[in-house]
Design a protein around this motif. Structure first.
Motif, PDB file in Angstrom:
ATOM      1  N   CYS A 121      76.230   4.627   5.388  1.00  0.00           N
ATOM      2  CA  CYS A 121      77.438   4.589   4.568  1.00  0.00           C
ATOM      3  C   CYS A 121      78.617   4.421   5.532  1.00  0.00           C
ATOM      4  O   CYS A 121      78.718   5.145   6.513  1.00  0.00           O
ATOM      5  CB  CYS A 121      77.537   5.896   3.786  1.00  0.00           C
ATOM      6  N   GLN A 122      79.469   3.459   5.272  1.00  0.00           N
ATOM      7  CA  GLN A 122      80.610   3.206   6.164  1.00  0.00           C
ATOM      8  C   GLN A 122      81.918   3.724   5.593  1.00  0.00           C
ATOM      9  O   GLN A 122      82.893   3.893   6.318  1.00  0.00           O
ATOM     10  CB  GLN A 122      80.759   1.697   6.433  1.00  0.00           C
ATOM     11  N   ASP A 123      81.956   3.919   4.299  1.00  0.00           N
ATOM     12  CA  ASP A 123      83.187   4.395   3.671  1.00  0.00           C
ATOM     13  C   ASP A 123      82.796   5.029   2.337  1.00  0.00           C
ATOM     14  O   ASP A 123      81.898   4.530   1.665  1.00  0.00           O
ATOM     15  CB  ASP A 123      84.158   3.217   3.449  1.00  0.00           C
ATOM     16  N   PHE A 124      83.462   6.129   2.009  1.00  0.00           N
ATOM     17  CA  PHE A 124      83.179   6.791   0.731  1.00  0.00           C
ATOM     18  C   PHE A 124      84.452   7.470   0.252  1.00  0.00           C
ATOM     19  O   PHE A 124      84.850   8.506   0.777  1.00  0.00           O
ATOM     20  CB  PHE A 124      82.057   7.827   0.901  1.00  0.00           C
ATOM     21  N   GLY A 125      85.119   6.842  -0.681  1.00  0.00           N
ATOM     22  CA  GLY A 125      86.356   7.412  -1.197  1.00  0.00           C
ATOM     23  C   GLY A 125      86.574   7.020  -2.645  1.00  0.00           C
ATOM     24  O   GLY A 125      85.797   6.245  -3.221  1.00  0.00           O
TER      25      GLY A 125
ATOM     26  N   ILE B   5      90.500   2.555   8.155  1.00  0.00           N
ATOM     27  CA  ILE B   5      90.498   2.951   6.736  1.00  0.00           C
ATOM     28  C   ILE B   5      91.408   4.132   6.431  1.00  0.00           C
ATOM     29  O   ILE B   5      91.692   4.413   5.273  1.00  0.00           O
ATOM     30  CB  ILE B   5      89.073   3.272   6.218  1.00  0.00           C
ATOM     31  N   GLU B 202      92.911  10.650  -4.106  1.00  0.00           N
ATOM     32  CA  GLU B 202      91.905  10.159  -3.149  1.00  0.00           C
ATOM     33  C   GLU B 202      91.037  11.307  -2.641  1.00  0.00           C
ATOM     34  O   GLU B 202      91.542  12.245  -2.003  1.00  0.00           O
ATOM     35  CB  GLU B 202      92.620   9.452  -1.997  1.00  0.00           C
ATOM     36  N   PHE B 203      89.738  11.191  -2.890  1.00  0.00           N
ATOM     37  CA  PHE B 203      88.765  12.178  -2.410  1.00  0.00           C
ATOM     38  C   PHE B 203      88.898  12.404  -0.907  1.00  0.00           C
ATOM     39  O   PHE B 203      88.829  13.530  -0.416  1.00  0.00           O
ATOM     40  CB  PHE B 203      87.352  11.687  -2.758  1.00  0.00           C
ATOM     41  N   GLN B 204      89.083  11.322  -0.164  1.00  0.00           N
ATOM     42  CA  GLN B 204      89.129  11.459   1.294  1.00  0.00           C
ATOM     43  C   GLN B 204      90.333  12.291   1.745  1.00  0.00           C
ATOM     44  O   GLN B 204      90.299  12.880   2.823  1.00  0.00           O
ATOM     45  CB  GLN B 204      89.189  10.078   1.948  1.00  0.00           C
ATOM     46  N   TRP B 208      88.839  15.675   2.833  1.00  0.00           N
ATOM     47  CA  TRP B 208      88.616  15.437   4.270  1.00  0.00           C
ATOM     48  C   TRP B 208      89.883  15.539   5.120  1.00  0.00           C
ATOM     49  O   TRP B 208      89.927  16.338   6.043  1.00  0.00           O
ATOM     50  CB  TRP B 208      87.980  14.043   4.484  1.00  0.00           C
ATOM     51  N   TYR B 279      79.575  10.809   6.481  1.00  0.00           N
ATOM     52  CA  TYR B 279      79.053   9.753   5.609  1.00  0.00           C
ATOM     53  C   TYR B 279      77.536   9.834   5.476  1.00  0.00           C
ATOM     54  O   TYR B 279      76.929   8.963   4.860  1.00  0.00           O
ATOM     55  CB  TYR B 279      79.424   8.380   6.178  1.00  0.00           C
TER      56      TYR B 279
END
Lengths: 409, 343
Positions: A121-125, B5, B202-204, B208, B279
């Motif tokens: 997985c490279q990105d998860f948002g 990102i 945003e979850f991140q 995070w 991840y």
């Protein structure tokens, strides 16, 4: 020189898969194949069978766009309703605050690893997810399948979304696909609120992604060949972003195939939609799968390799036991129960549990195997031999491998 | 050249900075295990290494839950609602539900998951106190950290807890019945926006970047670690019996084998590629200079919008890495740091 011990598969891998003596499958001549190899073997054999079924589907609906569209609609609908009727948020580590369709990526992430489709997985948002695969046994089945798997993921994601408070909807795209010749498979899911793009049909799920500029590409030297559950540095466990944790022991019993999940249902759906008749669809499957089976052992070196792999003694000549050995290895690898009614130089008879062979409940997968085996026996043994079903008890498939003369074969 | 990102995402930056500079809110419903009965306190005291029985009604406590090997099974907040009723706020109910069941022999308790009945909105940031004072019938002026009390908000019964997952001095969690969530959210949304804040979507950001900047963990960071390795041993009550105590005493005696350290990416090349466990997967291996021996794995890599740097954690061999050490991870220049970027 180094004393480093490379990663080894733990001895208890496969403990819960249902083996009685060893965590391995066993040929009729006591040749053992490890749990890990058996899982890989079953996965690849079923991918080859699936690729043949994909060719049958191509004959039934020759136009690419029509075929891909019907396949995507069928896959989306079936997986959406499966997701609605069999919710499993906790099992995928989907938390109550995860609103929207982005948690669907967790389902795909876990499913990939279980299917030996390793990557990362490279990105998860909330607005963007990215998954990159290095390995996919299904990469020989055609790009329509790549599109359909993406839409089944969309279906699962949308079903997940429906169980939570209103959130952001993601558009799942497979922007690279090993089935199309790319080095990786890459799914990028993105919110159209944040990354606007024109609407597209379900089957046009190949992108390009608007957020391509955030993509992370893994170079060849960093790619992997095994799922996390078979990798030492992962502790032989699959663990995804929210702490879902599994080991390899239950993977074999949960194997699914492209044929059972996508291609055979797509053909059934094509019959329902009137693209062909049920009889013609069956005929096309039979023709294609028998040809695929014949191609497996068309060269002598393939037969020699198969005998070596099965541990066939020199005293065994050209007879049905050779194919019997191949079938037994596969059935054990699929954790498919079977009984041996006969196993001698004149005939081999197995009574196979149809429910086990019909992976994910797709009954026509049993016949698909039978067609394939009928082709295989013609080249693995010789053209005097055939495989057919006769006198099956209810819920079983009783198959016989023996010599047979048929003037219309 | 690909974009970063986190760094290049103004959407995430604006949501993150709303919490740091003003106020932000978000749905942050956790799974809730309700533990009740005459032995509820004694039971939680047994499954949690931190002191629970002494917790007063209306107060909360953060604690780990350990297995018999002293490994962290979960990290939770325990809230004492009544004399014999507690909530355990978790994100791992699938495991904790079974864990409680299989360890409940000899305790007169009832346990059940009540997640479906509740929603929780987290309101965080310097102006969160003003927002809640304007919204809650009784206000939150005198509500101290890790204390909760019932109130009404938008005419609905709520439970307001002072706490959060952002490291902000002022932060509140508003629990409401699931059926009242729309009304409660509408009221919070209006008040937050009037105060100049915004919804954090945003979850991140809420799972995070905000917590990591404050040195907090998300459960994945703690997977297969023990409290000594991740700095969560300070409030353990060694005078009581608890699951994992025997193993943990040995670790205490011998010292932990690993430790969680902070790090930053210094490389000017923003297109760096360092994989992190958040991840899934094993995380990028960490080596010191040309030594062949791996000393750790990257557990987390996000971004501090306050310090404008990519920051994260490494789970490393004990004493292998020290603050200020410079090293390359997957070829990119990094530096070892503490774990709090708000100091």
């Amino acid at each position: 020189m180094t004393k480093k011990i490379d990663g080894r598969i733990p001895a208890d891998s496969g403990n819960d898969a249902g083996f009685t003596q060893y965590n391995a499958v066993q040929s009729p001549w006591n040749k053992l194949m490890s749990y890990q190899d058996a899982l890989h073997y079953a996965s690849r054999f079923e991918a080859v069978l699936s690729a043949a079924v994909a060719q049958a589907y191509r004959i039934i609906i020759p136009d690419y766009a029509t075929r891909a569209s019907e396949m995507c609609k069928e896959a989306y609908g079936r997986l959406y309703y499966t997701g609605i009727n069999y919710p499993g948020d906790d099992g995928f580590g989907i938390h109550p605050f995860m609103c929207g369709s982005y948690p669907g990526a967790l389902i795909g992430d876990k499913g990939d690893d279980a299917l030996l489709m390793c990557g990362r997985c490279q990105d998860f948002g909330t607005y963007r997810c990215e998954k990159e695969l290095d390995v996919c046994d299904w990469d020989i089945c055609g790009s329509e399948l790549c599109r359909a798997t993406t839409m089944s993921l969309q279906g699962q994601a949308d079903a997940t979304e429906s169980r939570h408070r209103k959130g952001k909807k993601l558009d799942y795209l497979m922007v690279e696909a090993k089935g199309c010749g790319d080095r990786h498979c890459r799914i990028i899911a993105e919110s159209r609120e944040k990354y606007p793009a024109p609407e597209h049909e379900l089957w046009q799920s190949f992108g390009p992604a608007v957020s391509d500029e955030y993509k992370k590409y893994t170079e060849e030297e960093d790619t992997v060949e095994e799922s996390m559950m078979f990798r030492e540095e992962c502790g032989y466990r699959f663990v995804n972003g929210t702490n879902t944790e599994t080991d390899s022991s239950n993977q074999m019993v949960n194997l699914s195939t492209a044929a059972s999940l996508y291609l055979l249902p797509a053909i059934d759906n094509a019959v329902k939609l009137g693209y062909t008749t049920a009889e013609n669809a069956e005929w096309i499957k039979k023709c294609v799968l028998e040809a695929a089976g014949k191609a497996m052992f068309g060269e002598r070196y393939a037969i020699r390799a198969c005998r070596e792999w099965l541990g066939v003694p020199n005293s065994i000549g050209e007879d049905g036991r050779l194919l019997g050995g191949v079938i037994e290895m596969l059935l054990q690898s699929l954790v498919c129960h079977y009984e041996i009614e006969a196993f001698n130089k004149d005939e081999v008879i197995y009574v196979i549990n149809r429910g086990d062979l019909a992976i994910t409940g797709t009954q026509s997968l049993c016949e698909a195997h039978l067609y394939m085996w009928q082709g295989m026996v013609k080249t693995l043994v010789n053209a005097q031999w055939s495989v057919w079903e006769e006198d099956s008890p209810k819920g079983k498939m009783r198959i016989k491998i023996a010599k047979k003369i048929d003037k219309f074969m | 050249m690909y974009k970063n990102i986190f760094k290049d995402d103004e959407w995430k930056r604006s949501e993150h900075m709303a919490v740091r500079e003003c106020v932000g809110y978000y749905l942050f419903t956790h799974q809730l295990m309700e533990v009740s009965g005459p032995d509820a306190g004694r039971f939680l005291d047994y499954v949690c290494p931190n002191d629970i029985a002494s917790l007063e009604v209306g107060r909360d406590r953060y604690t780990t839950i350990l297995n018999e090997e002293g490994e962290i099974v979960d990290d939770v907040v325990v809230m004492r609602l009544e004399e014999e009723k507690y909530w355990v706020s978790t994100l791992y109910a699938t495991k904790i539900d079974d864990w409680f069941y299989f360890h409940s022999d000899g305790f007169d308790i009832d346990t059940c998951e009540v997640t479906e009945d509740w929603h929780m909105f987290s309101v965080q940031g310097p102006k969160s106190k003003d927002v809640l004072n304007a919204l809650a019938a009784n206000g939150v002026e005198d509500l101290k950290f890790f204390r909760h009390r019932p109130d009404t908000l938008a005419g609905k019964d709520v439970l307001i807890n002072r706490g959060g997952f952002t490291g902000e001095k002022f932060g509140y969690e508003v629990y409401c019945a699931a059926d009242d969530a729309d009304d409660v959210q509408d009221a919070i949304d209006r008040a937050v926006k009037e105060a100049g804040g915004k919804e954090v979507t945003e979850f991140q950001v809420f799972a995070w970047t905000l917590p990591t900047e404050a040195g907090f963990y998300y459960m994945r960071d703690l997977n297969r670690t023990n409290p000594f390795e991740v700095g969560l041993e300070k409030n353990i009550n060694w005078d009581k019996d608890f699951i994992g105590k025997e193993a943990l005493l040995k670790i205490k005696e011998n010292g932990p084998a690993r430790e969680m350290v902070g790090f930053e990416v210094c490389d000017e090349n923003q297109d760096f590629y360092i994989r992190a466990k958040q991840y899934g997967g094993p995380g990028e291996p960490v080596f010191i200079d040309s030594e062949e021996e791996e000393v750790g794995r990257v557990s987390k890599l996000v971004y501090s919008y306050v310090k404008n740097v990519n920051n994260g954690y490494i789970l490393a061999k004990k004493d292998a890495l020290h603050i200020g050490d410079r090293l390359k991870i997957h070829g990119y220049d990094c530096v070892i740091t503490g774990k709090n970027w708000l100091k």
